[in-house]
Design a protein around this motif. Structure first.
Motif, PDB file in Angstrom:
ATOM      1  N   UNK A 277       0.793  -1.230   0.000  1.00  0.00           N
ATOM      2  CA  UNK A 277       0.000   0.000   0.000  1.00  0.00           C
ATOM      3  C   UNK A 277       0.816   1.266   0.000  1.00  0.00           C
ATOM      4  N   UNK A 278       1.962   1.262  -0.693  1.00  0.00           N
ATOM      5  CA  UNK A 278       2.827   2.439  -0.660  1.00  0.00           C
ATOM      6  C   UNK A 278       2.154   3.659  -1.296  1.00  0.00           C
ATOM      7  N   UNK A 279       1.491   3.481  -2.405  1.00  0.00           N
ATOM      8  CA  UNK A 279       0.890   4.643  -3.068  1.00  0.00           C
ATOM      9  C   UNK A 279      -0.164   5.305  -2.198  1.00  0.00           C
ATOM     10  N   UNK A 284      -0.892  10.715   1.129  1.00  0.00           N
ATOM     11  CA  UNK A 284      -1.211  11.523   2.313  1.00  0.00           C
ATOM     12  C   UNK A 284       0.031  12.131   2.956  1.00  0.00           C
ATOM     13  N   UNK A 285       1.194  11.971   2.284  1.00  0.00           N
ATOM     14  CA  UNK A 285       2.463  12.376   2.899  1.00  0.00           C
ATOM     15  C   UNK A 285       2.823  13.817   2.603  1.00  0.00           C
ATOM     16  N   UNK A 286       3.711  14.351   3.451  1.00  0.00           N
ATOM     17  CA  UNK A 286       4.334  15.653   3.209  1.00  0.00           C
ATOM     18  C   UNK A 286       5.670  15.479   2.497  1.00  0.00           C
ATOM     19  N   UNK A 287       6.324  14.354   2.749  1.00  0.00           N
ATOM     20  CA  UNK A 287       7.606  14.050   2.118  1.00  0.00           C
ATOM     21  C   UNK A 287       7.819  12.543   2.158  1.00  0.00           C
ATOM     22  N   UNK A 308       9.601   4.566  -5.685  1.00  0.00           N
ATOM     23  CA  UNK A 308       9.063   5.421  -4.620  1.00  0.00           C
ATOM     24  C   UNK A 308       9.041   6.879  -5.065  1.00  0.00           C
ATOM     25  N   UNK A 309      10.091   7.320  -5.753  1.00  0.00           N
ATOM     26  CA  UNK A 309      10.151   8.699  -6.241  1.00  0.00           C
ATOM     27  C   UNK A 309       9.063   8.961  -7.275  1.00  0.00           C
ATOM     28  N   UNK A 310       8.785   7.977  -8.134  1.00  0.00           N
ATOM     29  CA  UNK A 310       7.740   8.146  -9.143  1.00  0.00           C
ATOM     30  C   UNK A 310       6.362   8.270  -8.496  1.00  0.00           C
ATOM     31  N   UNK A 311       6.115   7.465  -7.476  1.00  0.00           N
ATOM     32  CA  UNK A 311       4.839   7.563  -6.769  1.00  0.00           C
ATOM     33  C   UNK A 311       4.708   8.924  -6.088  1.00  0.00           C
ATOM     34  N   UNK A 312       5.817   9.407  -5.518  1.00  0.00           N
ATOM     35  CA  UNK A 312       5.790  10.724  -4.878  1.00  0.00           C
ATOM     36  C   UNK A 312       5.508  11.820  -5.901  1.00  0.00           C
ATOM     37  N   UNK A 313       6.137  11.726  -7.061  1.00  0.00           N
ATOM     38  CA  UNK A 313       5.913  12.728  -8.106  1.00  0.00           C
ATOM     39  C   UNK A 313       4.455  12.731  -8.551  1.00  0.00           C
ATOM     40  N   UNK A 315       1.952  12.038  -6.793  1.00  0.00           N
ATOM     41  CA  UNK A 315       1.138  12.609  -5.722  1.00  0.00           C
ATOM     42  C   UNK A 315       1.484  14.066  -5.430  1.00  0.00           C
ATOM     43  N   UNK A 316       2.489  14.599  -6.145  1.00  0.00           N
ATOM     44  CA  UNK A 316       2.901  15.976  -5.895  1.00  0.00           C
ATOM     45  C   UNK A 316       3.611  16.153  -4.571  1.00  0.00           C
ATOM     46  N   UNK A 317       4.323  15.116  -4.151  1.00  0.00           N
ATOM     47  CA  UNK A 317       5.008  15.113  -2.854  1.00  0.00           C
ATOM     48  C   UNK A 317       6.517  15.069  -3.101  1.00  0.00           C
TER      49      UNK A 317
END
Length: 371
Positions: A277-279, A284-287, A308-313, A315-317
């Motif tokens: 469930x990483x995505x 909901x993350x800040x970073x 992980x970086x792609x998922x953050x991108x 999500x705009x995180x």
């Protein structure tokens, strides 16, 4: 101001610290600099050592189940291993069994005493059989960090397959003598099937195959590679599976054997991320903080930090990277900040000697930089 939510999703730092312990060290460091932060640990894996631990930390209700498996080279004491039972889900109502090759017959179990001709995947098969005996609906099989080049024959034997002509030998040593395979006693896949986690796309045979590419690190000499490849070719001809299939060469041909069994090979990092469930937590993350032992030109090709970086991108995180070593030519543009433990500690030796200490220091530094 509400507390920042920080997702800590490192892979293992191979030969240094496991992913779950790395995530804990990062959490301690971030807490040092930002005590009010909401820290979410999601250690990652791509199918190698530490995959079991990553699931155990990330999935509530996951249960470790002990299993005794034979010694990885056929002699000496057996291994007290574990497989992991994940709780029931709608698509796996009797639970999912996670079995890690590294924990049952992996290269770390040999230390410096490599035995490439006799190293076998039998222990991996025994652990898979134990999960099937428990009645799981689905299997997740992690096949990184292997020591063997037996084409997965030991695993198939433990699951009920039979070979003739090999006089009972184990490992790569028996492949050249095998003249027939009898799959009639092979246990069926569980109802929801089996997915195989691997970051390897190599075929079974040839210059990019299991023997040529991975044989040397398992202990084969350059003069032995051609013989091992020829033995694998003879073995492959007994099955109705294309040895050129991407991933067939993973784990010394275990990928090939699992294809023959009917399992499905998938990119390890992305599948682990999905299953833990990483995505959902990244959204909901800040970073997001991720990392691995060595970040280089290959890291962007399906490794856990890149995923992980792609998922953050998406999500705009912002994402941050911690690595034991960052190659000067590596592309770190996906990260808002990055820290090399080697630079922080002053040398590779210092970073390797105390990885948890330097991960903690690195995380505190990132917390201060990303305020």
């Amino acid at each position: 101001m509400s507390a920042r939510r920080v997702v800590l999703a490192p892979d293992s730092f191979k030969g240094s610290i496991a992913a779950a312990e790395a995530a804990s060290a990062l959490a301690a460091g971030w807490h040092d600099a930002d005590p009010d932060a909401d820290l979410v640990l999601r250690p990652m894996a791509d199918g190698g050592e530490g995959t079991l631990d990553a699931f155990a930390v990330a999935v509530p209700g996951a249960r470790r189940i002990r299993v005794a498996v034979p010694p990885p080279a056929g002699t000496g004491p057996g291994i007290d291993a574990e497989w992991l039972l994940l709780p029931p889900t709608p698509d796996a109502p009797a639970g999912t069994g996670v079995v890690e090759l590294a924990a049952t017959c992996g290269i770390e179990l040999f230390g410096d005493a490599r035995d490439p001709w006799h190293a076998s995947t039998e222990g991996f098969g025994v652990a898979i059989a134990a999960a099937l005996d428990a009645g799981v609906s689905r299997l997740v099989l992690a096949i990184g960090s292997s020591a063997s080049t037996d084409g997965g024959a030991g695993m198939l034997r433990a699951l009920g397959g039979r070979f003739t002509g090999d006089d009972g030998a184990r490992g790569a040593a028996h492949l050249a003598a095998v003249d027939a395979v009898d799959p009639t006693g092979l246990r069926p896949l569980p109802p929801a099937g089996a997915v195989v986690l691997t970051d390897v796309t190599n075929p079974l045979l040839g210059p990019r195959g299991a023997a040529a590419v991975f044989g040397p690190q398992k202990g084969f000499s350059p003069d032995e590679i051609a013989d091992v490849d020829a033995a694998l070719a003879r073995y492959a001809a007994l099955f109705d599976v294309d040895p050129e299939t991407p991933g067939a060469g993973a784990a010394g041909g275990t990928g090939f054997a699992l294809l023959a069994w009917g399992a499905r090979l998938v990119p390890g990092a992305s599948e682990v991320a999905r299953l833990v469930g990483l995505s959902e937590v990244v959204a909901t993350a800040s970073v997001v903080v991720t990392g691995e032992g060595a970040y280089d030109g290959q890291s962007a090709a399906g490794k856990a930090p890149a995923h992980a970086a792609a998922l953050a991108a998406d999500a705009g995180v912002p994402a941050a990277l911690v690595a034991g070593r960052i190659d000067p030519g590596a592309d770190t543009a996906a990260f808002a900040a990055s820290v090399s433990l080697t630079e922080l500690a002053g040398s590779p030796e210092a970073a390797l000697a105390e990885p948890a200490r330097w991960l903690r220091v690195a995380s505190a530094e990132l917390a201060a930089r990303l305020r």
